[in-house]
Design an enzyme around this catalytic site. Structure first.
Site, PDB file in Angstrom:
ATOM      1  N   ARG A 167       9.013 -37.346  49.776  1.00  0.00           N
ATOM      2  CA  ARG A 167       9.341 -37.030  48.383  1.00  0.00           C
ATOM      3  C   ARG A 167       8.933 -38.223  47.540  1.00  0.00           C
ATOM      4  O   ARG A 167       9.284 -39.362  47.876  1.00  0.00           O
ATOM      5  CB  ARG A 167      10.842 -36.760  48.228  1.00  0.00           C
ATOM      6  CG  ARG A 167      11.217 -36.129  46.861  1.00  0.00           C
ATOM      7  CD  ARG A 167      12.719 -36.115  46.637  1.00  0.00           C
ATOM      8  NE  ARG A 167      13.223 -37.461  46.401  1.00  0.00           N
ATOM      9  CZ  ARG A 167      14.274 -37.983  47.020  1.00  0.00           C
ATOM     10  NH1 ARG A 167      14.944 -37.293  47.925  1.00  0.00           N
ATOM     11  NH2 ARG A 167      14.660 -39.226  46.744  1.00  0.00           N
ATOM     12  N   GLY A 172      16.443 -36.658  51.278  1.00  0.00           N
ATOM     13  CA  GLY A 172      17.599 -35.790  51.446  1.00  0.00           C
ATOM     14  C   GLY A 172      17.148 -34.387  51.807  1.00  0.00           C
ATOM     15  O   GLY A 172      16.242 -33.839  51.173  1.00  0.00           O
TER      16      GLY A 172
END
Length: 365
Positions: free
Chosen positions: A311, A331
Site C-alpha cells: 500500500r 493492514g
C-alpha cells in the site's frame, strides 16, 4: 473412470509475532481464515507468541476477531512448530505437549506479520532458508520499506516526491538533545516524530512546540533505536493499493482517502479501535489525480523491488502528490484500507486472498 478432485493446497498462515503489532496481526489472521476458500486451501494456522514461540493454533476465525475493542493474542498452548531445516522438504515438524511428533506438508506460507520480526524481511529470510514459497514481498523490499529513512532515500532517488525529514539515532539524542532539537526545528512546527522501523502508528507523536519534543522522542525510542522527524504536510491523505500481476507488472486499485478530525492524525486507535476518521473508497479525486496516484503507486512498488502486495500512502498537496510511505504488509483486516480499495475496484476480500496465495506459490525470489 470417476473424477478425483485434486488435493487442496496447504497454506500456513503465519501471524502474531514479537512486535507491538502482534494483536493486529491476529485480527488479520482471523479475517483471512474467515474468507479463504476451504475447498481449495487447507489452512495451517501458525501463531507466533509475543515471546517468539512458533505454535500450532486454532483455525476458527472467531478466536482471532476484534470484539468490543478487545484485541486477541496468541496463547502459548505448548504445541511447537519447526520449519524445515533445508529446501529438500516442505514439511513442518509439530511437537505436541504429550511428547508426540507429527509433520505437515506445506505448499505456501502466508506471513501476515506487521512490524519488526515479520514485515521487515527477517521472516522472509527464514522462509527462504527453509525453501518454503511465501506470499508477499521479499527480503530486500520488506527491509527497505520498513525503514522509513532508507525508503525515503530510495523513493527520492527514483524521482518520487517525499516529505522532508531528519533522522535521529538514539545515541545522538542521548549525547546532545539540544543539538537534535535545534536540527529538527528547521522544519517548523508542528512536527511528527516516528520510529523509523515500526508500523500502525506505534510510537508516533504530533509535536506542536519544543516543550513536547522530549516526550515524543522518548516514546519513539521505546520502539526503535532510529527515529525520523518530519514537518506536517498540509494535504489530503490518499492511498493506493498495489497488487503484483501474474506477468510481474504491478496493478493498482482505485485510491482511498483517510479523512481525520481537524488537526488530528491517523493513529493506532483510529485505525483499529475506532476514531473520528472516515475511510473513503474510492477517494473523491479528479481523473487526472486518480491516474497520477496510481502511477506513483506502481513506480514506488517497482522502486523498492516489490512483490505480491503493498500500500502506497501519499499526501495530496496544492503542488501535487507527496509519498509518505510504502507498506509491504498493510493492514489487512476486512475493514482496512488495502482490501477496501480493491473491493471498490471490483476485487472482493476473498478473491484478493486467493490471488495473493496463488502469486506466492509461483513467486520467483
Amino acid at each position: 473412470m470417476p473424477t478425483i478432485a485434486p488435493a487442496p493446497t496447504t497454506v500456513a498462515v503465519l501471524f502474531g509475532g514479537r512486535s507491538s503489532e502482534h494483536e493486529i496481526s491476529c485480527v488479520t489472521a482471523g479475517g483471512i481464515m474467515d474468507v479463504v476458500d476451504r475447498s481449495a486451501y487447507a489452512v495451517v494456522p501458525i501463531g507466533i507468541t509475543k515471546e517468539g514461540a512458533f505454535t500450532l493454533q486454532s483455525d476458527d476465525p472467531a478466536q482471532w476477531a476484534l470484539r468490543d475493542g478487545a484485541l486477541p493474542v496468541v496463547p502459548d498452548n505448548g504445541t511447537r512448530v519447526a520449519l524445515p531445516t533445508s529446501p529438500a522438504t516442505n514439511e513442518l515438524v509439530v511437537s505436541h505437549p504429550d511428547g508426540s511428533v507429527t509433520t505437515i506438508a506445506v505448499d505456501v506460507v502466508f506471513p501476515i506479520l506487521h512490524g519488526p520480526f515479520g514485515e521487515d524481511g527477517t521472516v522472509q529470510g527464514l522462509l527462504e532458508v527453509a525453501g518454503l514459497p511465501y506470499v508477499g514481498d521479499g527480503v530486500l523490499a520488506s527491509a527497505l520499506a520498513m525503514d522509513k529513512h532508507t525508503a525515503k532515500a530510495v523513493l527520492e532517488h527514483a524521482g518520487l516526491r517525499v516529505a522532508p525529514w531528519t533522522t535521529v539515532l538514539r545515541r545522538q539524542w542521548s549525547a546532545d538533545p539540544d543539538a537534535v532539537a535545534e536540527s529538527v526545528a528547521v522544519h517548523g512546527w508542528p512536527l511528527f516524530v516516528k520510529p523509523a522501523r515500526a508500523g500502525s502508528s506505534m510510537g508516533v507523536s504530533r509535536v506542536d512546540d519544543p516543550t513536547q519534543l522530549a516526550a515524543a522522542m522518548d516514546l519513539a525510542f521505546e520502539h526503535d533505536a532510529k527515529v525520523i522527524v518530519e514537518p506536517r504536510v498540509v494535504g489530503r491523505e490518499v492511498e493506493v493499493a498495489v497488487l503484483e500481476g501474474r506477468d510481474g507488472v504491478p496493478r493498482t486499485s482505485l485510491p482511498g482517502e483517510i479523512v481525520v478530525a481537524e488537526d488530528g492524525f491517523y493513529d493506532f486507535a483510529s485505525k483499529y479501535l475506532g476514531g473520528d476518521e472516515a475511510l473513503l473508497c474510492p477517494a473523491p479525486l479528479t481523473d487526472d489525480e486518480t491516474a497520477a496516484i496510481r502511477s506513483i503507486g506502481a513506480r514506488a512498488f517497482e522502486a523498492i523491488g516489490g512483490a505480491g502486495l503493498a500500500r502506497v500512502d501519499c499526501f495530496l498537496t496544492d503542488d501535487g502528490f507527496v509519498v509518505n510511505e510504502v507498506n509491504t504488509m498493510p493492514g489487512f483486516t476486512p475493514l482496512s484500507m488495502y482490501p477496501r480499495c480493491w473491493a471498490a475496484s471490483g476485487v472482493s476480500y476473498g478473491e484478493l486472498v486467493t490471488e495473493l496465495i496463488e502469486l506466492g506459490r509461483v513467486a520467483v525470489r
